[in-house]
Design an enzyme around this catalytic site. Structure first.
Site, PDB file in Angstrom:
ATOM      1  N   LYS A  68      27.886  53.838  67.874  1.00 44.98           N
ATOM      2  CA  LYS A  68      27.427  53.590  66.505  1.00 44.98           C
ATOM      3  C   LYS A  68      25.934  53.900  66.320  1.00 44.98           C
ATOM      4  CE  LYS A  68      31.038  50.267  65.375  1.00 44.98           C
ATOM      5  NZ  LYS A  68      31.371  48.924  64.846  1.00 44.98           N
ATOM      6  N   ASP A 103      31.517  47.845  58.264  1.00 46.04           N
ATOM      7  CA  ASP A 103      31.941  46.627  58.961  1.00 46.04           C
ATOM      8  C   ASP A 103      31.668  45.368  58.138  1.00 46.04           C
ATOM      9  OD1 ASP A 103      32.920  47.916  61.224  1.00 46.04           O
ATOM     10  OD2 ASP A 103      30.987  47.876  62.245  1.00 46.04           O
TER      11      ASP A 103
END
Length: 275
Positions: A68, A103
């Protein structure tokens, strides 16, 4: 026949991922023609693989651990939520590469829509201070909670997050003295089949206890929370599906309904566990 638009999820390891099933379910619901695959990328080779997919005409990809931060650096431009948490889990390929992080909004959507939890004015305890917490905090703070405390075995790591996001850092042993409406387990303890080091009494007045880990059976954290008196307990499957729906909307411009996909993936998880 028209060729499908191509997407993928990149990670290491990646075989456990249900992302292909999730996104194919979304496409079927919306009557869209896509392909979606999972690709295990060797450590240190993220940028090369992402460039390769771009050259091959892929429309975008999801990013999971441990890439990420690599995706954050790879993007040409960033959404505000990606910039706020310093990580990217969705890349949209075009003239410029857009990096997003879905997220946090996926988590917020799950607890507010599926559980009816009102974050505004809530007292929230987050267990753990890893990268996953960075993805949650900006979206939680947008909902104006009363306060957020981050507890971690190493208090210095919690304090680092507290300084960045304007929340509080507390040691695990101090959690029992506070009242919380929502407790989030963002540690990896459930993956090791153990509980985080918080007392059962922490959950006495908790409305929702949420483990970011998901599986076929309740996690040790969920069992501890239920025993301690939490009114509702949940694993992280809903967050997984809601963040995927946000990614799909980034790519396709339409956010799918998630209810049928949730039921499908829950069934597939149980079937995989039974093998």
């Amino acid at each position: 026949m028209t060729k499908p638009d191509r997407y993928a999820v990149l990670g290491n390891p990646i075989q456990h991922s249900f992302s292909p099933e999730i996104h194919q379910s979304f496409a079927a619901e919306l009557g869209e023609n896509i392909s979606y695959e999972k690709i295990e990328v060797p450590i240190g080779q993220f940028a090369e693989k992402a460039e390769e997919l771009l050259d091959e005409g892929y429309k975008g990809c999801n990013i999971t651990l441990p890439f990420k931060l690599d995706a954050y650096k790879f993007a040409d431009k960033l959404t505000e939520r990606a910039r706020s948490c310093g990580a990217v889990n969705t890349l949209v390929f075009g003239n410029k590469i857009l990096g997003d992080n879905t997220d946090g909004i996926g988590f917020v959507t799950d607890i507010t829509s599926r559980f009816g939890f009102n974050i505004t004015n809530a007292s929230i305890l987050v267990l753990g201070a890893g990268g996953g917490v960075r993805g949650l905090l900006p979206s939680l703070l947008e909902q104006n909670p009363k306060w957020i405390a981050v507890a971690n075995r190493t208090l210095e790591r919690a304090q680092t997050l507290a300084d960045v996001f304007g929340v509080d850092a507390i040691p695990y042993e101090a959690t029992a003295a506070e009242h919380f409406d929502l407790v989030i387990n963002a540690t990896s303890t459930s993956l090791s089949n153990i509980v985080p080091p918080v007392p059962e009494s922490v959950f006495a007045e908790v409305s929702l206890a949420y483990d970011l880990v998901y599986g076929a059976e309740p996690t040790p954290f969920m069992e501890l929370a239920k025993k301690g008196g939490a009114k509702k307990v949940a694993d992280g499957l809903g967050m997984l599906i809601e963040q995927a729906a946000e990614s799909y909307a980034d790519w396709r411009g339409t956010r799918p309904d998630t209810s049928k996909t949730y039921d499908l993936i829950r069934r597939l998880i149980r079937e995989r566990a039974a093998k």
